[in-house]
Write an enzyme that holds these catalytic residues in place. Structure first.
Site, PDB file in Angstrom:
ATOM      1  N   CYS A 111       0.802  -1.223   0.000  1.00  0.00           N
ATOM      2  CA  CYS A 111       0.000   0.000   0.000  1.00  0.00           C
ATOM      3  C   CYS A 111       0.838   1.278   0.000  1.00  0.00           C
ATOM      4  O   CYS A 111       0.310   2.363  -0.246  1.00  0.00           O
ATOM      5  CB  CYS A 111      -0.956   0.001   1.187  1.00  0.00           C
ATOM      6  SG  CYS A 111      -2.149  -1.361   1.161  1.00  0.00           S
ATOM      7  N   HIS A 253      -3.032   7.197   2.587  1.00  0.00           N
ATOM      8  CA  HIS A 253      -3.471   5.925   2.017  1.00  0.00           C
ATOM      9  C   HIS A 253      -4.838   5.580   2.580  1.00  0.00           C
ATOM     10  O   HIS A 253      -5.057   5.606   3.795  1.00  0.00           O
ATOM     11  CB  HIS A 253      -2.459   4.829   2.345  1.00  0.00           C
ATOM     12  CG  HIS A 253      -3.005   3.456   2.127  1.00  0.00           C
ATOM     13  ND1 HIS A 253      -3.577   3.074   0.924  1.00  0.00           N
ATOM     14  CD2 HIS A 253      -3.109   2.381   2.960  1.00  0.00           C
ATOM     15  CE1 HIS A 253      -3.996   1.823   1.034  1.00  0.00           C
ATOM     16  NE2 HIS A 253      -3.721   1.385   2.249  1.00  0.00           N
ATOM     17  N   ASN A 283     -10.284   0.107   0.003  1.00  0.00           N
ATOM     18  CA  ASN A 283      -8.823   0.201   0.058  1.00  0.00           C
ATOM     19  C   ASN A 283      -8.272  -0.365  -1.245  1.00  0.00           C
ATOM     20  O   ASN A 283      -8.330  -1.574  -1.473  1.00  0.00           O
ATOM     21  CB  ASN A 283      -8.309  -0.582   1.269  1.00  0.00           C
ATOM     22  CG  ASN A 283      -6.798  -0.582   1.383  1.00  0.00           C
ATOM     23  OD1 ASN A 283      -6.080  -0.242   0.450  1.00  0.00           O
ATOM     24  ND2 ASN A 283      -6.301  -0.990   2.545  1.00  0.00           N
TER      25      ASN A 283
END
Length: 332
Positions: A111, A253, A283
């Protein structure tokens, strides 16, 4: 060293299939309220056949168009879900974009990948190795999720975001003002796909490696995400000389709304200045920051000259932050 890497264009892509919380609740022990209250996620997009490379090409095309160019000197693709374990996906993406012959490679920082990709591309530009670059974060997490695991299936979505960088001056809008990067491999097992690599490889007698699904230990990941993003973003603020109150937009993020608000609180950044995009896309790992930037542009939340702080955390463990004064660019 000379010049700076400057943001010149932004493009994104999402697959067609919209997956709501209600759809997931039909086969998982969960419901919309449970998912929203714990993550802030209301829906996500999953691919029905489009690969990571397909989404990367679409986002890349849009970023190039937004930048008003059809060529760059470098393609960097950040992804956890490449089209194949070997070769890298970036050269194929470059070829399909009409960029065959340019340098192209993948980055696997989970990520945090988009921030790492930006840092790598900016380093190439400032060293004078290239004059421009295309940085893409693209993922198809739906291909690595256990469909019966509600702790991961409700969180992740598929998508891609891309930016074009050009060589410019460090004092102009859009120039990236430094990076803070870090890792902690001692905690690698907190976020992991155990099988498929050289430690647990496929064999004739067991062609499907055990542990082929993505796994994550939610509670410690939450804690480390808040700690590391806060520390990294704080270090970047110190480097730029910006005060928390002077940050116009914080784009972290998009892992979990509670994580984003906790980081903003610890940094003492007004929560209203935190960009939230996971409610509509989940996500999306390495794609989450460019997707969030695109949404912020579309909703008029970013104006030329705004102070924008970016920060990410991911498996590895890895983390990273950067900052820029928002330029007058197009997002497609």
């Amino acid at each position: 060293m000379s010049g700076a890497g400057v943001l010149a264009g932004l493009g994104t892509a999402l697959p067609a299939r919209l997956v709501t919380n209600e759809e997931l609740s039909r086969h998982l022990d969960t419901d919309d309220e449970w998912i929203r209250s714990r993550t802030g996620i209301g829906q996500r997009y999953w691919s029905d056949g489009a690969s990571t490379g397909d989404l990367a090409v679409e986002a890349g095309q849009r970023a190039l168009k937004a930048a008003g160019t059809d060529t760059v000197d470098l393609v960097v693709l950040a992804t956890t879900t490449p089209d194949h374990p070997c070769p890298a996906t970036a050269p194929d993406v470059a070829d399909r974009l009409g960029l065959s012959g340019v340098a192209a490679y993948d980055i696997a920082a989970v990520c945090s990948g988009f921030i790492y990709g930006l840092a790598s591309a900016v380093a190439h530009i400032t060293a004078g190795l290239v004059g421009s670059a295309l940085v893409i974060g693209a993922e198809t997490y739906s291909t690595i999720l256990d469909p019966l695991d509600r702790t991961t299936s409700v969180i992740f979505g598929d998508g891609a975001g891309a930016v074009v960088l050009r060589s410019g001056s460090v004092d102009e809008r859009g120039a990236f003002l430094g990076f803070d990067l870090g890792s902690d491999g001692a905690l690698k097992d907190l976020i992991v796909i155990p099988g498929g690599g050289s430690r647990e490889r496929a064999a004739a007698e067991r062609p499907q490696p055990a542990g082929a699904y993505f796994t994550m230990q939610g509670k410690p990941v939450f804690r480390h995400a808040v700690t590391r993003m806060t520390s990294s973003a704080g270090a970047l603020l110190d480097r730029t000389g910006w005060s928390p109150a002077s940050v116009d937009r914080f784009v972290g993020h998009q892992a979990n709304a509670r994580i984003l608000h906790a980081v903003a609180d610890q940094l003492r950044i007004d929560g209203a200045r935190t960009v939230i995009d996971l409610d509509r896309v989940g996500n999306t790992s390495a794609a989450s920051i460019p997707l969030a930037l695109s949404r912020a542009c579309g909703e008029g939340l970013l104006s030329p000259g705004d102070r924008v702080l970016l920060s990410a955390f991911g498996g590895g463990l890895t983390w990273g932050s950067t900052a820029l004064l928002w330029p007058d660019i197009t997002a497609l």
